[in-house]
Write an enzyme that holds these catalytic residues in place. Structure first.
Site, PDB file in Angstrom:
ATOM      1  N   SER A 174      -9.471   1.683   3.061  1.00 16.90           N
ATOM      2  CA  SER A 174      -8.642   2.448   2.167  1.00 16.90           C
ATOM      3  C   SER A 174      -7.591   1.569   1.445  1.00 16.90           C
ATOM      4  CB  SER A 174      -7.931   3.556   2.923  1.00 16.90           C
ATOM      5  OG  SER A 174      -7.174   3.012   3.971  1.00 16.90           O
ATOM      6  N   LYS A 194       0.854  -1.203   0.000  1.00 15.82           N
ATOM      7  CA  LYS A 194       0.000   0.000   0.000  1.00 15.82           C
ATOM      8  C   LYS A 194       0.883   1.244   0.000  1.00 15.82           C
ATOM      9  CE  LYS A 194      -3.886   1.917   2.685  1.00 15.82           C
ATOM     10  NZ  LYS A 194      -4.749   1.668   3.856  1.00 15.82           N
ATOM     11  N   SER A 248      -9.730  -0.613   7.327  1.00 16.83           N
ATOM     12  CA  SER A 248      -9.197  -0.469   5.971  1.00 16.83           C
ATOM     13  C   SER A 248      -8.491  -1.662   5.359  1.00 16.83           C
ATOM     14  CB  SER A 248      -8.251   0.736   5.911  1.00 16.83           C
ATOM     15  OG  SER A 248      -8.995   1.915   6.111  1.00 16.83           O
TER      16      SER A 248
END
Lengths: 97, 470, 324
Positions: free
Chosen positions: B139, B64, B163
């Site tokens: 996210s 990420k 997330s």
């Protein structure tokens, strides 16, 4: 009740909002605050006593030198570095030493 | 589709080389999914050449883009970090590299981790590989999409309010949020410091466990990391005996009917294994979202104060230094981040702090105590991972309140600092849906063992075919 | 002119004598070339976390003990949030409600000055100003500072200087800080008010940017004059930041404090509570010596006259014998 004064908050947050966005965000903020206010309902008198989540103790580091970054690395992401310094518009009228 | 251990076997038997696996994975990167911000092919090839022997040898991992890899841009999907290249790697990255793992790239996210759909990104939304009109969740949506579509075997995400677990649920994957302090946060760009944990999104429990064992453990650079013993999380064949699993009634309200059915199917399947289920109640559940909002926004407003363009990132010149900083920040942040910073500043402001931040902190302790109490009666909790499957792109972008709805299931574990895992429960039409297990502090092995048990009894049939070969 | 009583409290920031900075392993040394003692942590790059220097804690405890404070076995770090280019994270890690030491005192010429608190915090970066721009050097960013705050027990500029000189001597003697004022290692910020009415304090102003003891004395004298004149004219003294000019030897209002900055203090989530064991405190206590001037004060309190007290305290041998 207009608790959330966006002009004051944008100063605290150091963000210069455009007039348009200011209006929209003020509305958003008012809506969100209504939801957040739900926490006022909870009875909090009998809460357990800890300030921090982590149950661990704060570990202490020994006072030994470690290699810093090279000046090149330090300034590698800077805009307009000068004489090995970071630069910004002239800072005036503050109490620096 | 193989597990990490199976790939390692193949490498050993020379039936496949790590380079083959890397190339196959990179081929599967579909630009239309928009899962990647930066593809790191060169770095990955260089990594393979080093031929490091380790538990993750040759395994392509997506990262990420709020976790630093030295020399590779970190953007956090924000214009405020334009051009920023970190001179250091996160501790988890160093540990993966020392175990032979390689990186396919930096994946898309909601800006600074703030969102539940991976739509609020400066490079636009990532699409759900199961249905390109739906969100992958957020996210950590880019990481989930990368694994679900086969361009990475496993990935790292971050979880502040759900997330990692919510995208796992929307993309048919296993998503683990470890106990707070289990995995070092050094090198993870901070959003809500007392809530953030680096998490893992993978295709099965064993893979997640293998990666967890590599990245977990005390880090002197992270003063909140735990000295607690790292277990063999990849060895999941022993299910704990005499398990009691609680079903908290509050988590089953206001969810889709089909979600309820899917989770109950899981319950029924493992009940046959002698696991005892019990109804429990967590009355503070209704306060989880506002408490989470106050604390995470407050911490975010402080953590994002450093983005002023002075040392790195976007700079918009103004009349004086105050002006330059204020303009840079206005131009750099998208609206959701601005909203959170403003509210975060509000709840910490002198007029409001007692009623908001300090109060939320007290409620947080109540929520934590409630979990502690329930774990005296049961060992784990079973809940839906999300109230619905993936929703359409664009459906909730203008609604900051509706965006938080999935957090109701997941944010409690962040507030209490306890571990939780989402795993596939089944399919609802074309879309996957996940169940969630919540456990006691540092019981990641127990959580993953139960997921492993479910995989054996009711294996998930919904993996994307094209992602599977290779 | 009516009798005005002066009330002064002083806040001192001193750089600790550690090898490395407070939250990272960068050298904390002085006078190096710009940006050569900087790492990702003291630059506040995205993703960094603080790692607390044990020696800095030890020296803070030592300072607290030397000032007769109570040392707290549990203390908390906090974030003080404000924006300034020399503050890389946009907040300073300091201590707020739960500092390491509180409730101390110094004896000075028979008088007692109470020490309100001693706490540990990080220093900001250094900026140099050119005509059209400012240059920032982060070498100083993250250096450990102790902050020592007195109660408003000082009642004259001379006493303020005596306090500062004594404090400086203690810090140097105990090897806590080199405390060289000219190197900005020892910064004094007195706050001062005057009042005609008994028991009621006037509005206080804060004097900043003082580079010598002489400047401290002159600026306080000037400020007393300025405040007195203001009150005599029937006007009110406004809460303000005061600067002192060495050339004109006068104080002037630099900034009115209409709106005190809202620092939005909250406990630092990246640092669990600091636990200092009683054993460690006792160990540190054995390293705390006593300045001759402090011994003298003690003897006077015990009943000796000034002359004898001074003689006996001036040598370690005689004082040891006396204390038996």
């Amino acid at each position: 009740m207009k608790e959330v004064d966006i002009k004051h908050l944008s100063k605290l947050a150091n963000i210069q909002l455009d007039k348009e966005e200011e209006k929209i965000l003020q509305k958003d903020l008012d809506k969100i605050i209504i939801h957040i206010r739900k926490i006022q309902e909870v009875e909090v008198n009998k809460t357990p006593n800890t300030t921090h989540l982590s149950i661990e103790e704060l570990p202490l580091r020994s006072d030994k030198k470690e290699k810093p970054l090279s000046v090149k690395e330090v300034l590698s992401n800077a805009q307009n570095p000068s004489k090995n310094h970071f630069t910004i518009n002239r800072m005036i009228n503050e109490d620096d030493s | 589709m193989k597990t990490i251990l199976e790939y390692q076997e193949q490498f050993k038997k020379e039936e496949m080389t790590p380079l083959d696996l890397l190339e196959k994975s990179l081929e599967k990167i579909d630009p239309s999914l928009n899962a990647y911000i930066t593809v790191t092919e060169e770095l990955a090839r260089k990594g393979l050449k080093k031929d490091i022997q380790g538990k993750l040898k040759g395994i392509p991992i997506a990262i990420k883009d709020n976790i630093n890899i030295k020399g590779i841009p970190t953007t956090c999907a924000s214009n405020v970090l334009k051009g920023f290249i970190p001179p250091f790697s996160a501790t988890v990255i160093e540990r993966i590299q020392r175990s032979g793992g390689i990186f396919t790239g930096k994946t898309n996210l909601d800006e600074f981790g703030m969102g539940s759909s991976t739509e609020r990104s400066n490079i636009g939304p990532t699409k759900n590989p199961y249905d390109l009109t739906k969100v992958p969740g957020g996210s950590s949506g880019g990481s989930a999409a990368a694994v679900a579509s086969g361009s990475a075997v496993i990935s790292l995400g971050s979880d502040t309010g759900g997330s990692v677990r919510q995208p796992a649920s929307y993309c048919g994957l296993v998503g683990l949020k470890p106990t707070y302090g289990r995995v070092s946060r050094y090198g993870l760009v901070a959003f809500g410091s007392s809530l953030d944990q680096i998490g893992i999104i993978g295709r099965n429990a064993e893979d997640v466990g293998v990666l967890l064992k590599v990245i977990a453990g005390y880090d002197p650079k992270d003063s909140t990391s735990s000295q607690s013993k790292v277990e063999d999380y990849g060895n999941l064949n022993d299910t704990p005996k005499n398990l009691r699993i609680g079903i908290p009634e509050e988590y089953f309200k206001q969810i889709d009917e089909e979600v309820y059915t899917s989770v109950m199917k899981i319950k029924k399947a493992i009940e046959k294994e002698g696991i005892l289920f019990k109804s429990v109640s967590l009355p503070t559940t209704g306060y989880i979202i506002p408490t989470y909002q106050v604390i995470s926004y407050a911490e975010a407003s402080s953590n994002l104060a450093r983005y002023d363009g002075v040392r790195y990132g976007l700079r918009k010149d103004g009349e004086d230094f105050h002006d330059t900083i204020r303009k840079s920040r206005n131009e750099g942040f998208l609206s959701e981040v601005k909203r959170r910073i403003l509210i975060g500043s509000f709840v910490l402001s002198s007029e409001a702090i007692a009623e908001y931040y300090e109060r939320a902190d007290l409620i947080r302790r109540l929520i934590t105590q409630e979990f502690n109490d329930v774990f005296k009666e049961v060992d784990y909790l079973l809940t839906p991972a999300t109230p619905t499957p993936a929703f359409p792109i664009g459906e909730r972008t203008d609604d900051p309140i509706r965006m938080h709805v999935p957090d109701r299931m997941t944010a409690g574990a962040n507030l209490a600092g306890i571990p939780a895992v989402a795993a596939p429960a089944g399919m609802i039409g074309k879309l996957p849906i996940g169940y969630q297990l919540i456990g006691k502090p540092f019981d990641e092995k127990g959580l993953l063992s139960i997921v492993r048990l479910v995989e054996k009894i009711v294996p998930f049939q919904g993996f994307i075919k094209e992602a599977q070969d290779g | 002119m009516a009798e005005y009583k002066t009330t002064i409290g002083i806040e001192v920031h001193a750089q600790l004598k550690t090898v490395t900075k407070l939250f990272c392993g960068c050298p904390a040394s002085f006078g190096e070339e710009a940006n050569t003692n900087v790492c990702s942590i003291c630059l506040g790059l995205p993703g960094v976390l603080p790692s607390l220097n044990k020696k800095a804690v030890e020296l803070t405890v030592k300072a607290g003990l030397a000032l007769n404070c109570e040392i707290h076995t549990r203390s908390i770090f906090a974030r003080k949030n404000y924006f300034y280019p020399d503050l890389p994270k946009g907040y300073q890690i300091t201590q707020y409600r739960f500092p390491i030491a509180t409730g101390g005192k110094i004896s000075l010429e028979g008088r007692e000055i109470r020490i309100k608190r001693v706490h540990l915090e990080e220093e900001s970066a250094k900026s140099i100003h050119e005509k059209d721009k400012s240059l920032i050097d982060y070498n100083r960013s993250g250096v450990p500072l102790i902050e020592i705050v007195t109660e408003p027990d000082i009642d004259s500029p001379d006493m303020a200087v005596a306090y500062l000189k004594t404090l400086q001597k203690i810090l140097q003697f105990e090897n806590i800080s080199d405390a060289v004022m000219a190197r900005a290692e020892f910064r004094c910020e007195p706050n001062i008010s005057v009042s005609k009415e008994k028991g009621i304090l006037g509005t206080r102003t804060e004097v900043k940017n003082l580079n010598s003891f002489k400047a401290v004395k002159k600026s306080l004298l000037s400020e007393i004059r300025r405040q007195t004149e203001t009150l005599e004219k029937g006007k009110t003294v406004e809460q303000a930041t005061i600067h002192y000019s060495e050339e004109t030897q006068k104080t002037w209002v630099a900034r009115i404090k209409e709106e005190s900055s809202d620092y939005r203090y909250f406990p630092e989530p990246d640092l669990p509570p600091l636990l200092i064991s009683q054993t460690w405190i006792d160990e540190i206590k054995t390293t705390v010596g006593e300045l001759p001037v402090q011994k003298k004060e003690k003897y006077v309190e015990l009943g000796l006259n000034e002359k004898d007290a001074k003689t006996i305290s001036s040598s370690t041998t005689t004082s040891r014998l006396f204390e038996k």
